[in-house]
Design a protein around this motif. Structure first.
Motif, PDB file in Angstrom:
ATOM      1  N   ASP A  13       3.124   6.586   4.648  1.00 42.13           N
ATOM      2  CA  ASP A  13       3.231   5.665   3.545  1.00 42.13           C
ATOM      3  C   ASP A  13       4.627   6.447   2.977  1.00 42.13           C
ATOM      4  N   ASP A  15       5.803   5.220  -0.644  1.00 40.63           N
ATOM      5  CA  ASP A  15       5.448   5.443  -2.207  1.00 40.63           C
ATOM      6  C   ASP A  15       4.277   6.140  -2.546  1.00 40.63           C
ATOM      7  N   GLY A  16       4.640   7.502  -3.054  1.00 38.77           N
ATOM      8  CA  GLY A  16       3.414   8.340  -3.337  1.00 38.77           C
ATOM      9  C   GLY A  16       3.121   9.334  -2.433  1.00 38.77           C
ATOM     10  N   GLU A 173      -1.569   8.655   3.555  1.00 36.11           N
ATOM     11  CA  GLU A 173      -1.754   8.003   2.389  1.00 36.11           C
ATOM     12  C   GLU A 173      -2.258   8.119   1.025  1.00 36.11           C
ATOM     13  N   ASP A 174      -1.474   7.784  -0.033  1.00 32.94           N
ATOM     14  CA  ASP A 174      -1.977   8.045  -1.165  1.00 32.94           C
ATOM     15  C   ASP A 174      -2.956   7.150  -1.777  1.00 32.94           C
TER      16      ASP A 174
HETATM   17 MG    MG Z   1       1.725   4.604  -1.426  1.00 27.97          MG
END
Ligand code: MG
Ligand code: BG6
Length: 225
Positions: A13, A15-16, A173-174
């Motif tokens: 992923d 973002d994050g 993943e965040d």
């Molecule tokens: Mg994310």
């Protein structure tokens, strides 16, 4: 039961996981809420992570108990995206999260296939800003999907693009929605962040610092899916 599948691929992923853009999304969504006459906090923002733009807007409007027409929703989503793009314009490699680049370099050196699986329509722009585009064999972003996380579509398209079975891919993943998407698609899920919000993942790491491929692979192989 130990894993039968060799882990050939990593799906990240954005973002994050690679960059902390969650703070910019939060600022821009909060500005939208404030202009509509209400507010929400960082805790509530957790539930927006990984969720697509229009779906996030629907959730936020629900919080404010606000009804809008389709045209008005589109206009607010565009306005939010304009504010967001202003905020990310100054991004550069210094915003890559600690250890992420080193980990990408390591798995690339080991010959793993690498994909980016993001709900964001701004993903390619951000990759350009931070200069990481060359690491990814496949990029699936918000422009390529019709269903947002927790639907596994984004990761299934990554696996298809890499020509690998989901059970041979590790998703990083965040967001809970992203971890759920990975599990629904039959992938290994490594949560990046706090175990409280990523409880469904096969493994949760606080970040990439101190974690190399061997350590992650050994852990996942013992788990098996
Ligand atoms: Mg994310
Ligand atoms: C995800 C973010 O990666 O992308 C969400 O976690 C965001 O917060 C979503 O809403 C869509 O992003 P964009 O850039 O297309 O508005």
């Amino acid at each position: 039961m130990p894993s039968q599948n060799p882990l050939t691929s990593c799906i990240f992923d954005l973002d994050g996981v690679i960059v902390d853009t969650a703070k910019y999304h939060f600022q821009a969504w909060r500005r939208l809420a404030n202009e509509l006459g209400f507010d929400f906090d960082e805790h509530a923002n957790e539930g927006l992570k990984g969720v697509g733009r229009m779906e996030s807007l629907e959730i936020i409007l629900d919080w404010g108990n606000i009804q809008l027409s389709q045209e008005e929703k589109q206009a607010w989503a565009d306005r939010k995206n304009g504010w967001y793009q202003e905020l990310i314009r100054q991004m550069n490699a210094s915003e890559i999260l600690p250890g992420a680049m080193e980990f990408l370099e390591e798995v690339k050196g080991l010959g793993k296939h690498i994909a980016l699986g993001s709900s964001s329509k701004n993903a390619r722009t951000i990759l350009d800003y931070i200069g990481l585009g060359e690491y990814f064999d496949v990029v699936i972003d918000g422009n390529s999907i019709t269903r947002t996380k927790p639907d596994p579509q984004v990761f299934l398209l990554c696996a298809e693009g890499l020509n690998q079975a989901p059970a041979s891919c590790v998703v990083f993943e965040d967001a809970q929605s992203g971890v759920d998407a990975a599990i629904a698609g039959g992938f290994y899920a490594v949560g990046v962040g706090k175990p409280e919000s990523l409880g469904h993942a096969h493994l949760v790491i606080p970040g990439f610092v101190g974690w190399d491929w061997n350590r992650i692979e050994k852990y996942l192989n013992n788990k098996g899916i």
